[in-house]
Design a protein around this motif. Structure first.
Motif, PDB file in Angstrom:
ATOM      1  N   GLY A  85      35.175  37.932  33.762  1.00 51.37           N
ATOM      2  CA  GLY A  85      36.235  38.925  33.743  1.00 51.37           C
ATOM      3  C   GLY A  85      36.726  39.258  35.150  1.00 51.37           C
ATOM      4  O   GLY A  85      37.838  39.725  35.285  1.00 51.37           O
ATOM      5  N   SER A  86      35.675  39.028  36.256  1.00 52.43           N
ATOM      6  CA  SER A  86      36.466  39.111  37.645  1.00 52.43           C
ATOM      7  C   SER A  86      37.677  38.152  37.892  1.00 52.43           C
ATOM      8  O   SER A  86      38.595  38.581  38.411  1.00 52.43           O
ATOM      9  CB  SER A  86      35.215  38.781  38.612  1.00 52.43           C
ATOM     10  N   LEU A  87      37.340  36.891  37.395  1.00 47.32           N
ATOM     11  CA  LEU A  87      38.333  36.301  37.700  1.00 47.32           C
ATOM     12  C   LEU A  87      39.603  36.632  37.109  1.00 47.32           C
ATOM     13  O   LEU A  87      40.680  36.314  37.701  1.00 47.32           O
ATOM     14  CB  LEU A  87      37.834  34.872  37.180  1.00 47.32           C
ATOM     15  N   ALA A  88      39.608  36.977  35.864  1.00 44.86           N
ATOM     16  CA  ALA A  88      40.787  37.413  35.074  1.00 44.86           C
ATOM     17  C   ALA A  88      41.694  38.595  35.798  1.00 44.86           C
ATOM     18  O   ALA A  88      42.803  38.634  35.705  1.00 44.86           O
ATOM     19  CB  ALA A  88      40.562  37.971  33.882  1.00 44.86           C
ATOM     20  N   PHE A 134      32.660  41.556  30.143  1.00 46.76           N
ATOM     21  CA  PHE A 134      33.577  40.983  30.563  1.00 46.76           C
ATOM     22  C   PHE A 134      34.705  42.056  31.158  1.00 46.76           C
ATOM     23  O   PHE A 134      35.256  41.824  32.347  1.00 46.76           O
ATOM     24  CB  PHE A 134      34.548  40.096  29.653  1.00 46.76           C
ATOM     25  N   VAL A 135      34.767  43.316  30.460  1.00 44.16           N
ATOM     26  CA  VAL A 135      35.239  44.159  31.039  1.00 44.16           C
ATOM     27  C   VAL A 135      35.008  44.942  32.436  1.00 44.16           C
ATOM     28  O   VAL A 135      35.604  45.217  33.170  1.00 44.16           O
ATOM     29  CB  VAL A 135      35.700  45.288  30.003  1.00 44.16           C
ATOM     30  N   GLY A 139      37.072  45.172  36.003  1.00 39.69           N
ATOM     31  CA  GLY A 139      37.244  46.565  36.618  1.00 39.69           C
ATOM     32  C   GLY A 139      36.525  46.538  38.048  1.00 39.69           C
ATOM     33  O   GLY A 139      37.240  47.016  38.960  1.00 39.69           O
ATOM     34  N   LEU A 140      35.448  45.679  38.077  1.00 33.74           N
ATOM     35  CA  LEU A 140      34.813  45.585  39.389  1.00 33.74           C
ATOM     36  C   LEU A 140      35.495  45.129  40.344  1.00 33.74           C
ATOM     37  O   LEU A 140      35.752  45.244  41.707  1.00 33.74           O
ATOM     38  CB  LEU A 140      33.389  44.749  39.150  1.00 33.74           C
ATOM     39  N   ASN A 426      36.585  36.626  47.246  1.00 33.09           N
ATOM     40  CA  ASN A 426      35.765  37.011  46.038  1.00 33.09           C
ATOM     41  C   ASN A 426      35.964  36.104  44.860  1.00 33.09           C
ATOM     42  O   ASN A 426      35.126  35.989  44.058  1.00 33.09           O
ATOM     43  CB  ASN A 426      36.203  38.585  45.603  1.00 33.09           C
ATOM     44  N   PHE A 427      36.983  35.580  44.985  1.00 38.35           N
ATOM     45  CA  PHE A 427      37.408  34.420  43.828  1.00 38.35           C
ATOM     46  C   PHE A 427      36.394  33.454  43.969  1.00 38.35           C
ATOM     47  O   PHE A 427      36.003  32.913  42.940  1.00 38.35           O
ATOM     48  CB  PHE A 427      38.954  33.974  43.862  1.00 38.35           C
TER      49      PHE A 427
END
Length: 483
Positions: A85-88, A134-135, A139-140, A426-427
């Protein structure tokens, strides 16, 4: 002060301008500034809470019953989905942070996480739980991409390094809360044993949504948007009790303006390719990406998400004991990381990184030996020594890779590239985590103690890299370090 940021050989170009007439805790405006910084720091607690919560939930019979005792790839997906989810969100996060501002980015991220946490707590199926996670990760990313930037850009100059070092250290505060929450709910016979920890994951976001608009916006962001008067007012209010003619405020303001003007002149295109266009930026990216992967590929991924599997392998199978050790370990990590973060300007970043990697090599090797002895000969003394070496290994990990990876990353990036460079950092962490969370349970199940040997050699490589590539940056302003 008009020709770009000056660089002094010994750093600390602002040191003689610092008001040392009274300690900071007797300055009400600095107290409030540091309270707002604490509000930003708790963003990291949400991430730390997640890892420890998932570790604890795996020891709860009620959670395993609700989701079919996940193992292997399914368990890996449950842990990795937050980072997916972070990647998205990474393609959008830097544009929100640079375009709308640091505070709106944090608000958007926190609001998304609140909704996702409600969904996670109400989950009736494993698919619903995975979707909610995932969500949460989506948001994070918005909040975590902006919060450390705002911390480092509003902190009082002599406190900037320590304040930013606390960002990643607060990961352990969330981890501690999660570890002891799951320990406390362990004996609840219903699904609330895992729903309560799930609900508490949203608490930092609720606090941030309510208070974020009281936090000052980044003076550097304000200058970049042509709002120089507001930037000067912010600097003066918090750094000099409202005196815009204070020498420190004048120095900071002129240096910020010169640095941003310089970035605009030299790098009119500050797109993603700017990260690799110049030799200096390529050097930055090499260090940043390496630290991101090192922070997750140092063996700590096994302990952070699969500690119960490690304990099962060495014969410690009682869930209460597993949860208790997890809780104590997180408290130990928290205090070591705080001390190391506060010493970053006195000891220096380079020395802390080298001490950390050398110590990890030593104690991970000893863990491997004890694990092998217990696996092959059933040696209980080796199992007990293994637990002690986990604490010692983590003590050295916490010296550098908890407090410094975020602060070192943001301080070596110039303002124009800070949001994009930090997003790449972060990625890279998310990529390394996804790999870890999928590979670790599978590799550990098949190889057992032999899987530990891989990390022995990798930690040696990390030590060599840090020796040759980590530069010292202590006692410099952001603009001096960037230049």
């Amino acid at each position: 002060m008009g020709g770009g940021p000056a660089v002094v050989s010994d750093g600390g170009g602002y040191a003689h301008l610092i008001d040392n007439s009274r300690p900071w805790w007797r300055n009400s405006r600095l107290i409030f500034l540091n309270l707002w910084i604490v509000l930003l720091l708790i963003t990291s607690s949400t991430n730390g809470y997640d890892g420890s919560m998932m570790n604890g939930l795996q020891s709860l019979d009620q959670w395993n019953a609700a989701f079919g005792t996940p193992t292997g790839g399914k368990l890996g997906l449950l842990n990795a989905i937050q980072n997916i989810g972070s990647l998205a969100a990474y393609p959008f996060a830097p544009y929100v942070s640079d375009g709308l501002g640091r505070r709106p980015a944090i608000f958007i991220g926190a609001a998304i996480m609140i909704g996702a946490t409600i969904l996670q707590t109400a989950s009736q199926s494993v698919g619903m739980f995975i979707g909610a996670r995932f969500v949460i990760g989506f948001g994070l990313t918005f909040a975590a991409a902006a919060a450390p930037l705002l911390v480092t850009e509003i902190a009082y100059p002599s406190q900037r390094a320590q304040a930013t070092s606390m960002y990643n250290t607060l990961w352990y505060l969330g981890s501690i809360i999660a570890a002891w929450t799951t320990f406390g709910t362990f004996h609840i016979p219903t699904s609330w044993s895992w729903r309560i920890p799930s609900a508490l994951q949203g608490l930092p976001s609720v606090i941030q949504v309510g208070l974020i608009w009281f936090v000052p916006e980044s003076p550097r962001w304000l200058v970049s948007k042509g709002r120089e008067e507001q930037a000067l007012k912010t600097l003066a209010y918090y750094h000099a009790r409202g005196n815009a003619q204070d020498p420190l405020v004048e120095f900071e303001f002129e240096e910020i303006k010169a640095a941003i003007a310089f970035d605009r002149d030299v790098a009119s295109n500050v797109g993603w390719l700017s990260l690799i266009k110049s030799p200096g930026n390529r050097r930055r990216m090499r260090i940043i990406i390496a630290l991101a992967f090192f922070s997750q590929w140092s063996g700590n991924g096994l302990v952070s998400y699969y500690l119960n599997k490690v304990f099962d392998a060495i014969g410690i199978t009682d869930p209460t004991t597993q949860l208790l050790i997890n809780g104590i370990l997180n408290i130990f990590n928290f205090f070591v990381a705080i001390v190391a973060g506060l010493l970053c300007d006195r000891v220096g970043r380079r020395r802390l990184f080298l001490t950390s990697t050398i110590g990890m090599v030593l104690f991970w090797t000893l863990q491997t030996i004890c694990f092998a002895l217990n696996s092959q000969h059933g040696d209980k003394r080796a199992a007990h020594a293994f637990i002690a070496f986990i604490f010692l290994y983590y003590g050295f990990y916490d010296i550098a890779f908890t407090p410094l990876i975020v602060s070192y990353t943001v301080e070596i990036l110039p303002f124009a590239l800070r949001a994009k460079g930090f997003t790449l950092f972060n990625f890279s962490i998310s990529l390394s985590l996804i790999f870890n969370q999928y590979v670790n349970p599978i590799a550990f199940k098949r190889l057992g103690w032999k899987y530990y040997l891989f990390y022995v050699f990798w930690l040696v490589f990390e030590t060599i890299f840090c020796y040759y590539f980590i530069l010292e940056t202590k006692n410099r302003s952001l603009e001096e370090t960037a230049a």
